[in-house]
Design an enzyme around this catalytic site. Structure first.
Site, PDB file in Angstrom:
ATOM      1  N   LYS A  29      -4.809   0.170 -29.003  1.00 42.36           N
ATOM      2  CA  LYS A  29      -4.195   0.506 -30.288  1.00 42.36           C
ATOM      3  C   LYS A  29      -5.166   0.253 -31.437  1.00 42.36           C
ATOM      4  CE  LYS A  29       0.091  -0.750 -30.813  1.00 42.36           C
ATOM      5  NZ  LYS A  29       1.398  -0.253 -31.176  1.00 42.36           N
ATOM      6  N   ARG A  98       1.347  -6.511 -34.219  1.00 38.62           N
ATOM      7  CA  ARG A  98       1.576  -5.732 -32.992  1.00 38.62           C
ATOM      8  C   ARG A  98       0.547  -6.048 -31.932  1.00 38.62           C
ATOM      9  NH1 ARG A  98       4.386  -0.814 -34.236  1.00 38.62           N
ATOM     10  NH2 ARG A  98       4.933  -0.792 -36.429  1.00 38.62           N
ATOM     11  N   GLY A 107       5.830  -1.527 -24.191  1.00 41.13           N
ATOM     12  CA  GLY A 107       7.000  -2.398 -24.347  1.00 41.13           C
ATOM     13  C   GLY A 107       6.903  -3.735 -23.631  1.00 41.13           C
ATOM     14  N   MET A 109       4.741  -6.254 -24.210  1.00 40.63           N
ATOM     15  CA  MET A 109       4.392  -7.405 -25.036  1.00 40.63           C
ATOM     16  C   MET A 109       5.134  -7.309 -26.371  1.00 40.63           C
ATOM     17  SD  MET A 109       0.454  -7.988 -24.073  1.00 40.63           S
ATOM     18  CE  MET A 109       0.023  -6.322 -24.364  1.00 40.63           C
ATOM     19  N   ARG A 343      -3.248   7.629 -29.003  1.00 44.06           N
ATOM     20  CA  ARG A 343      -4.047   7.282 -27.820  1.00 44.06           C
ATOM     21  C   ARG A 343      -4.037   8.497 -26.913  1.00 44.06           C
ATOM     22  NH1 ARG A 343       0.749   3.446 -25.702  1.00 44.06           N
ATOM     23  NH2 ARG A 343       2.166   5.181 -25.508  1.00 44.06           N
ATOM     24  N   HIS A 459      11.691   4.118 -23.333  1.00 47.90           N
ATOM     25  CA  HIS A 459      11.048   3.135 -22.454  1.00 47.90           C
ATOM     26  C   HIS A 459      11.094   3.596 -21.001  1.00 47.90           C
ATOM     27  CE1 HIS A 459      11.154  -0.416 -19.825  1.00 47.90           C
ATOM     28  NE2 HIS A 459      10.142  -0.779 -20.576  1.00 47.90           N
ATOM     29  N   ARG A 637     -11.965   7.592  20.704  1.00 44.50           N
ATOM     30  CA  ARG A 637     -12.161   6.169  20.974  1.00 44.50           C
ATOM     31  C   ARG A 637     -11.575   5.813  22.326  1.00 44.50           C
ATOM     32  NH1 ARG A 637      -9.378   1.780  17.277  1.00 44.50           N
ATOM     33  NH2 ARG A 637      -7.573   2.345  18.530  1.00 44.50           N
ATOM     34  N   SER A 786     -18.665   3.398  13.440  1.00 41.29           N
ATOM     35  CA  SER A 786     -17.506   3.701  12.605  1.00 41.29           C
ATOM     36  C   SER A 786     -16.835   2.370  12.286  1.00 41.29           C
ATOM     37  CB  SER A 786     -16.550   4.635  13.339  1.00 41.29           C
ATOM     38  OG  SER A 786     -15.417   4.838  12.540  1.00 41.29           O
ATOM     39  N   THR A 789     -12.035  -0.987   9.621  1.00 37.79           N
ATOM     40  CA  THR A 789     -11.810  -1.987   8.571  1.00 37.79           C
ATOM     41  C   THR A 789     -10.462  -2.694   8.708  1.00 37.79           C
ATOM     42  OG1 THR A 789     -11.218  -0.106   7.206  1.00 37.79           O
ATOM     43  CG2 THR A 789     -13.392  -1.073   6.843  1.00 37.79           C
ATOM     44  N   ASN A 790      -9.585  -2.166   9.573  1.00 32.05           N
ATOM     45  CA  ASN A 790      -8.318  -2.901   9.783  1.00 32.05           C
ATOM     46  C   ASN A 790      -8.624  -4.197  10.541  1.00 32.05           C
ATOM     47  OD1 ASN A 790      -7.130  -0.577   8.785  1.00 32.05           O
ATOM     48  ND2 ASN A 790      -6.725   0.252  10.817  1.00 32.05           N
ATOM     49  N   ASP A 791      -9.293  -4.055  11.661  1.00 28.03           N
ATOM     50  CA  ASP A 791      -9.623  -5.260  12.421  1.00 28.03           C
ATOM     51  C   ASP A 791     -10.673  -6.102  11.706  1.00 28.03           C
ATOM     52  OD1 ASP A 791      -8.118  -5.666  14.845  1.00 28.03           O
ATOM     53  OD2 ASP A 791      -8.846  -3.693  15.441  1.00 28.03           O
ATOM     54  N   CYS A 854     -13.034   4.401   9.745  1.00 30.13           N
ATOM     55  CA  CYS A 854     -11.791   4.997  10.239  1.00 30.13           C
ATOM     56  C   CYS A 854     -10.604   4.059  10.107  1.00 30.13           C
ATOM     57  CB  CYS A 854     -11.957   5.474  11.674  1.00 30.13           C
ATOM     58  SG  CYS A 854     -12.337   4.133  12.822  1.00 30.13           S
ATOM     59  N   TYR A 874     -19.232   9.523   6.181  1.00 28.27           N
ATOM     60  CA  TYR A 874     -17.888  10.093   6.101  1.00 28.27           C
ATOM     61  C   TYR A 874     -16.819   9.009   6.060  1.00 28.27           C
ATOM     62  CZ  TYR A 874     -17.332   9.077  11.094  1.00 28.27           C
ATOM     63  OH  TYR A 874     -17.236   8.433  12.296  1.00 28.27           O
TER      64      TYR A 874
HETATM   65  C1  PEP Z   1      -9.487  -0.546  12.765  1.00 27.38           C
HETATM   66  O1  PEP Z   1      -9.412  -1.633  13.318  1.00 27.38           O
HETATM   67  O2  PEP Z   1      -9.761  -0.387  11.568  1.00 27.38           O
HETATM   68  C2  PEP Z   1      -9.229   0.675  13.522  1.00 27.38           C
HETATM   69  C3  PEP Z   1      -9.412   1.854  12.996  1.00 27.38           C
HETATM   70  O3  PEP Z   1      -8.706   0.522  14.762  1.00 27.38           O
HETATM   71  P1  PEP Z   1      -7.173   0.182  15.033  1.00 27.38           P
HETATM   72  O4  PEP Z   1      -6.459   0.265  13.743  1.00 27.38           O
HETATM   73  O5  PEP Z   1      -6.717   1.163  16.027  1.00 27.38           O
HETATM   74  O6  PEP Z   1      -7.279  -1.197  15.561  1.00 27.38           O
HETATM   75 MG    MG Z   2      -9.357  -1.702  15.475  1.00 27.80          MG
END
Ligand code: PEP
Ligand code: MG
Length: 902
Positions: A29, A98, A107, A109, A343, A459, A637, A786, A789-791, A854, A874
């Site tokens: 603002k 203000r 709204g 604050m 704004r 609002h 896999r 690959s 990233t979950n595990d 993945c 990728y």
């Molecule tokens: C992971 O672990 O990120 C993965 C892609 O494998 P999953 O989710 O099947 O364990």
């Molecule tokens: Mg996994």
């Protein structure tokens, strides 16, 4: 001789000293008020106290040194400019105080208006207003009310109650029927309420009012609803708010005064034109609060042509200047127009795309900039279904389509009930007369919001649009009775728990559930709408921006798919291959029993039989997928089941055996199964016998899969197709694991592939921290990595991915340990560091090593930017997120200096 001067840190900026690039310091603002001041637009003079002052106050609990003096100096110069002194009994200057953070938090604050009024200056104000006593006393009672509530935490209902009593005594329901004497009486009543709750008289000293109001605005940064809003919108918690002290102008001085809100284009659809609401004889807060129903801005032309024309001119100028949709708050004081705020305006997802396209056409921005003006979250919203156009449910009411989408759910009337029912898994529609910032929890929990009052700028509308939540506002045929938990409309009574459907695009409200249809954007991605020949501005804009994103991006986008149908859909959505085909998903249903036999096999013979039965099934699975992904890489896999998912539950089995024994039945087979399940039982299956470990323990399992993949690839190629299989080994932690699997696989591949021309790559997932840390060694045996990233997140944090999000993440989010679950968006500092190390060391060992991701993060907008920056080749994500990843990969690739589409 040079004198040593300490340069005082600057905490206060006059409007003329700032500009729009100083949002970090002056808040949105303040920065924009400064910008408008410097453009020569009519902005009431004032100054801004910086976010740094707020941060210092919030960390130390007191105003930083020098702030009080700087406020004094700026106030004096404001007084000089206005020719009035703050709270002067004869001719008072009044100011508004203000909030204004870097990111708009509508709204959430506090604001205090009319600071400087007291028992004496109220008379001076009346004189200033040409003897308008009514106006002066009304302003004073508003100050006590706002100041009491905001600064001193006096319960707001007490003031409301006193106001209702005054109206009741007068026999009216309308505030405007209260005359000067009534309002003077109300001021006395308010002062008593104030004294009762605070133990002190209402402060008469103007400077004390000002200082306390500034402090209250600082404090409101940490109000519960503000914290919640920031969490929802992912706004960092340590930014603090700036405070704007602005000389008051009055929209409530009579019929030639008023206040309004306007947009330079429709924030709902993006259509060109002027959209806004106007309310004559009112203060600005009345419009945003949606308390009284407004008239369309166009009607101002009849009421005050010269202000209307001036406003239109200013709006055109602002659009040209900001090169974007602007929203504006203005006030007209006795025929004189004042700009109170502008704004770059919030907009729906559809409007964001349409406007970005229009601005390119108008030559105001280029396509790179257009790409920055939209984001993946908006695109995801546009892929939600809508109500079927030809459904035959008649609407029972029509309000304003305030935030698009289609939502059906059970009616609730309070925020608390919305939260309760949503926690039980119900879809709910929060129905209110109007919402206020205290309803935020309920709005977050609800599928949709329906109000009987308020316009596009109320609002409810503003907050819902920001959240991407369906909202219909101002459906004034609804008689909403919150205490009785019901509303009536056209002879129907709808109570709590009854189902309604609301259409946030058309504003229509339906009783019961209405069937939905897919979005046009999905139809476009599916290829059933031709973007060049369709008269739909949204689809055309999406097509244009996606085309640019595809041309700009460096990251390829693949999909996670394990059926032909998913692969086909993902390909239509633009997937450039499969980044993860989870083969364990192919062993569910009927085939579960074969896997169970395999795992529990007592002898070689039994195992081989089970494998032989699985081979043709697997081959057929892969043929289907390779055909759908003809010519594109497919990463298959090898099986990675947490074992417990394939085995009968131990307790259940034990009970069955005991019961059968009791009955004297023959249980030899069940007992063998039970003892095998006991043998395989794991306390912690996620860290147990899965992935490569299973492949090394059960002879022939991976070999069967490798054979099926190679045979399928050869079959597809012989049929004239092109299969590009990549075999991926899961859960590798040491290069020796991979080498062992690789040696066996290579033999089979050589044997099956022969001279067919099929090429099969072998690589690994990087999902165990040790693999990331020894990536240089592992790359010697891998043609690609690959990132799982979950595990990787599970093991880097030690968080069980199946349990923690529901169990205790709420507390971690509350404490700010992280702003978003690390399973949703990559933890760049920790898990991301492992990715970085593995990418660098892997590529150092094997230049040209192919790198992808993945895990779920592959489709998360912020994470896509991270993977771009780390240099992956990728990302791979579920089919529906493929377009989102394409867009974000494009955004990541074009210059990052463009505007933030938040
Ligand atoms: C992971 O672990 O990120 C993965 C892609 O494998 P999953 O989710 O099947 O364990
Ligand atoms: Mg996994």
């Amino acid at each position: 001789m040079a004198t040593q001067e300490t340069v005082e840190h600057k905490y206060v900026y006059d409007f003329a000293e700032g500009n729009r690039d100083l949002k970090d310091l002056l808040g949105g603002k303040g920065a924009n008020l400064a910008e408008m001041t410097n453009l020569g637009l009519p902005v009431p003079p004032g100054f801004t106290i910086t976010t740094e002052a707020c941060q210092a106050y919030l960390t130390t609990g007191r105003e930083p040194d020098g702030l009080a003096g700087q406020i004094e100096a700026h106030l004096e110069s404001l007084e000089r400019e206005m020719g009035r002194r703050l709270g002067d009994p004869g001719d008072p200057l009044l100011v508004s105080v203000r909030s204004g953070a870097k990111f708009s938090m509508p709204g959430m604050m506090e604001t205090v208006l009319n600071v400087g009024l007291n028992d004496r200056s109220v008379i001076g104000l009346s004189t200033q207003a040409g003897g308008n006593d009514r106006f002066a006393w009304d302003s004073y009672r508003r100050l006590i009310q706002m100041f009491g509530k905001t600064v001193c935490e006096v319960p707001g209902e007490e003031f409301e109650h006193a106001l209702d009593e005054a109206k009741h005594a007068k026999g009216t329901r309308n505030d405007l029927d209260l005359d000067a004497d009534d309002l003077r009486g109300l001021v006395d009543a308010y002062k008593k309420i104030f004294a009762k709750h605070t133990g002190r008289e209402f402060p008469q000293e103007p400077r004390e009012q000002l200082d306390l109001a500034i402090r209250a605005v600082f404090d409101s940064w940490n109000a519960e609803r503000a914290i919640l809003y920031r969490r929802q919108e992912r706004i960092p918690a340590d930014l603090g708010t700036a405070v704007n002290v602005v000389s008051m102008v009055f929209g409530n001085l009579g019929p030639d005064s008023g206040t309004g809100v306007a947009f330079t284009r429709d924030p709902g659809s993006g259509a060109q034109g002027i959209y806004g609401d106007y309310l004559a004889n009112a203060q600005g807060e009345d419009v945003v609060a949606g308390i009284r129903n407004t008239v369309p801005l166009q009607e101002l032309e009849q009421l005050d042509k010269s202000s209307y024309d001036e406003l239109l001119g200013i709006m055109a100028r602002l659009e040209e200047h900001y090169k974007d949709l602007c929203d504006i708050e203005f006030t007209i004081e006795r025929g004189k127009l004042w700009m109170l705020q502008t704004r770059v305006g919030k907009r729906t997802a559809a409007a964001a795309f349409v406007i970005a396209g229009q601005l390119v056409d108008e030559g105001l921005i280029d396509l790179d900039e257009a790409l920055h003006r939209v984001n993946g979250a908006q695109l995801a919203q546009l892929m939600f279904p809508r109500f079927q156009l030809d459904h035959d449910v008649p609407p029972v009411a029509k309000g304003i389509g305030a935030s698009p989408g289609a939502a059906s759910g059970k009616v609730v009337f309070t925020s608390a009930r919305a939260v309760e029912l949503a926690a039980e898994g119900e879809s709910v529609i929060l129905v209110r007369r109007e919402t206020n910032p205290d309803d935020l929890n309920g709005m977050i929990a609800a599928k949709g919001i329906l109000t009987s009052r308020g316009g596009k700028t109320s609002h409810a509308a503003v907050v819902a649009r920001g959240m991407g939540k369906t909202c219909v506002s101002g459906a004034d045929e609804l008689e909403v009775n919150v205490p009785a938990k019901k509303f009536t409309v056209g002879g129907h009574t709808v109570g709590e728990g009854d189902v309604v459907s609301i259409d946030g695009t058309t504003g229509k409200v339906y009783l019961g559930e209405v069937p939905v249809m897919p979005s046009e954007v999905v139809q476009y991605f599916e290829g059933s709408l031709d973007p060049e020949h369709i008269d739909n501005p949204l689809v055309r804009a999406v097509h244009r921006i996606m085309t640019h994103a595809d041309a700009a991006r460096r990251l390829r986008v693949r999909t996670n798919a394990d059926t032909g149908a998913d692969a086909a859909r993902a390909r239509r959505f633009g997937a450039e291959g499969i980044g993860l085909c989870r083969t364990e998903h192919m062993f569910l249903g009927d085939r579960r029993e074969l896997v169970e036999r395999l795992i529990l096999a007592a002898g070689e013979r039994e195992r081989e039989d089970a494998l032989a039965a699985l081979l043709p099934l697997q081959r057929a699975d892969f043929v289907e997928i390779f055909r759908e992904m003809d010519g594109l890489p497919v990463t298959v896999r090898l099986i990675d089941p947490p074992l417990h998912e394939f085995l009968p539950p131990l307790e259940q089995l034990a009970v069955n055996v005991a019961v059968a024994q009791e009955r004297g039945e023959d249980v030899a087979k069940e007992e063998a199964l039970l003892s095998a399940v006991r043998r395989m039982h794991e306390e912690n299956p996620m860290l147990g016998l899965r992935g490569v470990r299973l492949g090394l323990v059960i002879p022939g399992l991976f070999a069967m899969q490798v054979r099926a993949i190679a045979e399928a690839a050869v079959a597809v190629t012989r049929d004239g197709g092109t299969a590009c299989p990549e075999i991926m080994v899961p859960l590798v932690g040491a290069v020796q694991e991979l080498e062992t699997v690789r040696a066996e696989a290579e033999k089979i591949i050589a044997e099956v592939v022969g001279d067919s021309g099929v090429e099969v790559l072998i690589g690994t997932m990087i999902e165990v921290p040790r693999a990331a840390l020894t990536a240089g060694q592992i790359a010697e045996a891998a043609e690609f990595f690959s990132f799982g990233t979950n595990d990787l997140t599970q093991m880097a944090w030690g968080f069980s991915r199946d349990d923690v999000e529901g169990a205790f993440f709420w507390r971690y989010l509350e404490l700010g340990i992280f702003g978003i679950s690390p399973f949703e968006s990559i933890d760049a500092d920790g898990v991301g560091r492992l990715v970085r190390i593995a990418a660098e060391e892997g590529r150092a060992a094997r230049p040209g090593l192919k790198l992808g991701v993945c895990g779920e993060h592959g489709g998360d907008p912020d994470s896509v930017h991270f993977f771009h920056e780390v240099g992956l080749d990728y990302v791979s994500c579920s089919p529906f997120r493929v377009p989102v990843a394409r867009l974000e990969a494009g955004r990541a690739a074009v210059s990052t200096t463009g505007s933030d589409s938040r």
